[in-house]
Write a protein that holds these residues in place. Sequence first.
Motif, PDB file in Angstrom:
ATOM      1  N   GLY A 106      -0.459  13.626  24.583  1.00 19.65           N
ATOM      2  CA  GLY A 106      -0.031  15.000  24.810  1.00 19.65           C
ATOM      3  C   GLY A 106      -0.838  15.746  25.838  1.00 19.65           C
ATOM      4  N   GLU A 107      -2.037  15.274  26.152  1.00 21.63           N
ATOM      5  CA  GLU A 107      -2.797  15.986  27.180  1.00 21.63           C
ATOM      6  C   GLU A 107      -2.130  15.823  28.538  1.00 21.63           C
ATOM      7  N   GLU A 108      -1.379  14.721  28.711  1.00 21.28           N
ATOM      8  CA  GLU A 108      -0.646  14.541  29.960  1.00 21.28           C
ATOM      9  C   GLU A 108       0.518  15.533  30.083  1.00 21.28           C
ATOM     10  N   LEU A 109       0.833  16.224  29.001  1.00 21.63           N
ATOM     11  CA  LEU A 109       1.842  17.282  29.029  1.00 21.63           C
ATOM     12  C   LEU A 109       1.205  18.663  29.151  1.00 21.63           C
ATOM     13  N   GLY A 110      -0.119  18.704  29.174  1.00 24.97           N
ATOM     14  CA  GLY A 110      -0.821  19.985  29.215  1.00 24.97           C
ATOM     15  C   GLY A 110      -0.757  20.729  27.905  1.00 24.97           C
ATOM     16  N   LEU A 111      -0.574  20.003  26.796  1.00 29.55           N
ATOM     17  CA  LEU A 111      -0.429  20.674  25.507  1.00 29.55           C
ATOM     18  C   LEU A 111      -1.695  21.440  25.138  1.00 29.55           C
ATOM     19  N   PRO A 112      -1.544  22.656  24.627  1.00 31.96           N
ATOM     20  CA  PRO A 112      -2.683  23.377  24.064  1.00 31.96           C
ATOM     21  C   PRO A 112      -2.828  23.042  22.585  1.00 31.96           C
ATOM     22  N   VAL A 128      -0.595  18.363  16.069  1.00 36.79           N
ATOM     23  CA  VAL A 128       0.815  18.728  15.966  1.00 36.79           C
ATOM     24  C   VAL A 128       1.647  17.708  16.753  1.00 36.79           C
ATOM     25  N   PRO A 129       2.750  17.207  16.184  1.00 34.66           N
ATOM     26  CA  PRO A 129       3.567  16.189  16.879  1.00 34.66           C
ATOM     27  C   PRO A 129       3.989  16.621  18.274  1.00 34.66           C
ATOM     28  N   ILE A 130       3.948  15.651  19.185  1.00 32.54           N
ATOM     29  CA  ILE A 130       4.192  15.971  20.590  1.00 32.54           C
ATOM     30  C   ILE A 130       5.688  16.054  20.881  1.00 32.54           C
ATOM     31  N   PRO A 131       6.091  16.831  21.899  1.00 30.56           N
ATOM     32  CA  PRO A 131       7.513  17.015  22.219  1.00 30.56           C
ATOM     33  C   PRO A 131       8.004  16.018  23.267  1.00 30.56           C
ATOM     34  N   TRP A 132       9.165  15.459  23.020  1.00 30.83           N
ATOM     35  CA  TRP A 132       9.761  14.507  23.954  1.00 30.83           C
ATOM     36  C   TRP A 132      10.958  15.094  24.699  1.00 30.83           C
ATOM     37  N   THR A 133      11.688  16.010  24.042  1.00 29.06           N
ATOM     38  CA  THR A 133      12.894  16.574  24.650  1.00 29.06           C
ATOM     39  C   THR A 133      12.845  18.100  24.615  1.00 29.06           C
ATOM     40  N   THR A 190      15.118  20.168  23.529  1.00 37.48           N
ATOM     41  CA  THR A 190      15.755  20.750  22.356  1.00 37.48           C
ATOM     42  C   THR A 190      15.675  19.785  21.176  1.00 37.48           C
ATOM     43  N   GLY A 191      16.226  20.222  20.056  1.00 37.93           N
ATOM     44  CA  GLY A 191      16.235  19.387  18.861  1.00 37.93           C
ATOM     45  C   GLY A 191      15.306  19.940  17.802  1.00 37.93           C
ATOM     46  N   ALA A 192      15.514  19.460  16.579  1.00 41.82           N
ATOM     47  CA  ALA A 192      14.746  19.977  15.443  1.00 41.82           C
ATOM     48  C   ALA A 192      13.247  19.776  15.627  1.00 41.82           C
ATOM     49  N   PRO A 200       4.408  22.110  11.937  1.00 40.79           N
ATOM     50  CA  PRO A 200       5.387  22.846  12.751  1.00 40.79           C
ATOM     51  C   PRO A 200       4.972  22.923  14.215  1.00 40.79           C
ATOM     52  N   GLN A 201       5.956  22.756  15.098  1.00 45.14           N
ATOM     53  CA  GLN A 201       5.732  22.829  16.539  1.00 45.14           C
ATOM     54  C   GLN A 201       6.078  24.232  17.042  1.00 45.14           C
ATOM     55  N   PRO A 202       5.340  24.720  18.011  1.00 43.80           N
ATOM     56  CA  PRO A 202       5.638  26.047  18.559  1.00 43.80           C
ATOM     57  C   PRO A 202       6.979  26.084  19.287  1.00 43.80           C
ATOM     58  N   ASP A 203       7.543  27.282  19.415  1.00 45.11           N
ATOM     59  CA  ASP A 203       8.803  27.452  20.136  1.00 45.11           C
ATOM     60  C   ASP A 203       8.683  27.052  21.605  1.00 45.11           C
ATOM     61  N   SER A 204       7.471  27.104  22.142  1.00 50.24           N
ATOM     62  CA  SER A 204       7.250  26.792  23.558  1.00 50.24           C
ATOM     63  C   SER A 204       7.225  25.294  23.842  1.00 50.24           C
ATOM     64  N   TRP A 205       7.272  24.475  22.804  1.00 49.90           N
ATOM     65  CA  TRP A 205       7.094  23.025  22.965  1.00 49.90           C
ATOM     66  C   TRP A 205       8.165  22.408  23.860  1.00 49.90           C
ATOM     67  N   GLY A 206       9.396  22.930  23.824  1.00 51.16           N
ATOM     68  CA  GLY A 206      10.480  22.323  24.589  1.00 51.16           C
ATOM     69  C   GLY A 206      10.199  22.245  26.072  1.00 51.16           C
ATOM     70  N   GLU A 207       9.661  23.324  26.645  1.00 49.75           N
ATOM     71  CA  GLU A 207       9.402  23.341  28.085  1.00 49.75           C
ATOM     72  C   GLU A 207       8.164  22.548  28.463  1.00 49.75           C
ATOM     73  N   LEU A 208       7.412  22.096  27.469  1.00 44.27           N
ATOM     74  CA  LEU A 208       6.260  21.233  27.725  1.00 44.27           C
ATOM     75  C   LEU A 208       6.604  19.764  27.474  1.00 44.27           C
ATOM     76  N   SER A 209       7.823  19.479  27.109  1.00 41.25           N
ATOM     77  CA  SER A 209       8.218  18.138  26.702  1.00 41.25           C
ATOM     78  C   SER A 209       8.233  17.150  27.864  1.00 41.25           C
ATOM     79  N   VAL A 210       8.285  15.872  27.502  1.00 43.30           N
ATOM     80  CA  VAL A 210       8.397  14.813  28.507  1.00 43.30           C
ATOM     81  C   VAL A 210       9.668  15.010  29.330  1.00 43.30           C
ATOM     82  N   GLU A 211      10.765  15.326  28.663  1.00 41.12           N
ATOM     83  CA  GLU A 211      12.032  15.528  29.371  1.00 41.12           C
ATOM     84  C   GLU A 211      11.926  16.663  30.390  1.00 41.12           C
TER      85      GLU A 211
END
Length: 557
Positions: A393-399, A429-434, A436-438, A450-461
Amino acid sequence: MNQHSTDQALVPPPSAATTRRAADWWRDAVIYQVYPRSFADSDGDGTGDLEGIRRRLPYLRDLGVDAVWLSPFYASPQADGGYDVADYRAVDSMYGTLLDADAVIRDAHAVGLRIIVDLVPNHSSDQHEWFRRAVAEGPGSPLRDRYHFRAGKGESGELPPNDWESIFGGPAWTRLADGDWYLHLFAPEQPDLNWEHPAVADEFRSILRFWLDMGVDGFRIDVAHGLVKAEGLPDLGGGDQLKLLGNDVMPFFDQDGVHAIYRSWRTVLDEYDGERIFVAEAWTPTVERTANYVRPDELHQAFNFQYLSTAWNAEELRAAIDRSLDAMRPVGAPTTWVLSNHDVTRHATRYANPPGLGTQIRTAGDRELGLRRARAATLLMLALPGSAYIYQGEELGLPDVTDLPDEVRQDPSFFRAQGQDGFRDGCRVPIPWTRTGASYGFGEGGSWLPQPDSWGELSVEAQTGQEGSTLELYRTALAVRRAQAGLGAGDSVTWRDDVPAGLLHFERPGFACTVNTTGTAVRIPAPGTVLLASDPVTVEDGQIELPADRTVWWRTD
């Protein structure tokens, strides 16, 4: 006038899939840490698993790493995220089966990745067969000698045998109903093993062979500095709170007796072909003490926690780099570099806050500043000689997720007073791949934290193919590192001292790296052609306008 602005790479690198040499691969390897519970969920139960990891191996191959380190997936009651092992030869059902582990190892090898697994030798689970039988058989059971059982102090043994405190807070001793106390430097569910007992040593040599026969390429040794305790278990004195993520001299950490254990293990590893390795999680008072773990007949690598703890400051970073390289050179081991892992605040959040707050931070800080510094710090780390570790997840810049509700937290130290801060859940916290989605592609059944609402724009996709994204920066950096011959090799750098205060500039054959750790832009002569920049920079008439918190790689030949 020659002017060029770059977002990332000016010189297209060859494919990251370039074949790595087999011999001494670990000396300059980039190793990616997977925390299995939070990486990818294949069956929709909200928890990551081995099949999820297997399906994502092509992503890791294409990212450009050399090996994958898997945090524990063994049978465990999960009192401490799997670091309480009940059976070292079994896979916990939440992660799959031994066949799934075999599939991960085989498929990783098929795509050119190596697999390193976690080994937890300092303590077992209290549900391990040895400990359950020791408790059931009562005082005098021979199995109690495989742990640290003691009589208490006081008129009726009502006081702990000594004043040691748990990493997670509170006494390091728990009393059983039969009156005996047992030692646990971590949670009560994690009794410490007694490495003076020959059965313990025999068992772990057997465990090593079990996983080596399965095909793993090495082991990361949890609490490698903790196996041997000082003779007589003397009082600590002074009442200082014990910290795992610290460098104090303690009678239960970094005792000289651990080295005989690792020399014995090395003979086992050397029986196997394929350049298998040991990596030590060894918190020691000094980096020089850490070097003792990687002498030629012991382990191969040790995590460089002194570097991880260094502030974003040019003078301090240079001192940490020099001292690390100097310490490893006499023993012939590569220096390792790491910025984040499953036990500390992610560096994108650490750098977003003022220095001096330690490795467990409870506030989000300045997100933009933290990410900018994190990207710059990553390029600095990947330009240094030795091996580098990347945490998922650090490659996604996750905080870090700093606002998790108390009711969802699972870090055992969160529930014990004055423990190891108790905020490690934020980096797990589980990392985001896409987008959207649950659970943003983590799995169909949501996520265990729980993942933050901002996770989608940080996703791999969201970041794949996006110019300037952190994911594409990592992909490019790893490809350039692999293409730039010798970038991770060697044991030294040549510093330039004629740079403004707050800047770092070092050179290696055909390569240079410049880092601006200040809060302002600095104009300096360009030493070559830009290979890569952590964020946009401008080169004009042989000068570079280097903004605050930037790292630039240069080709100088």
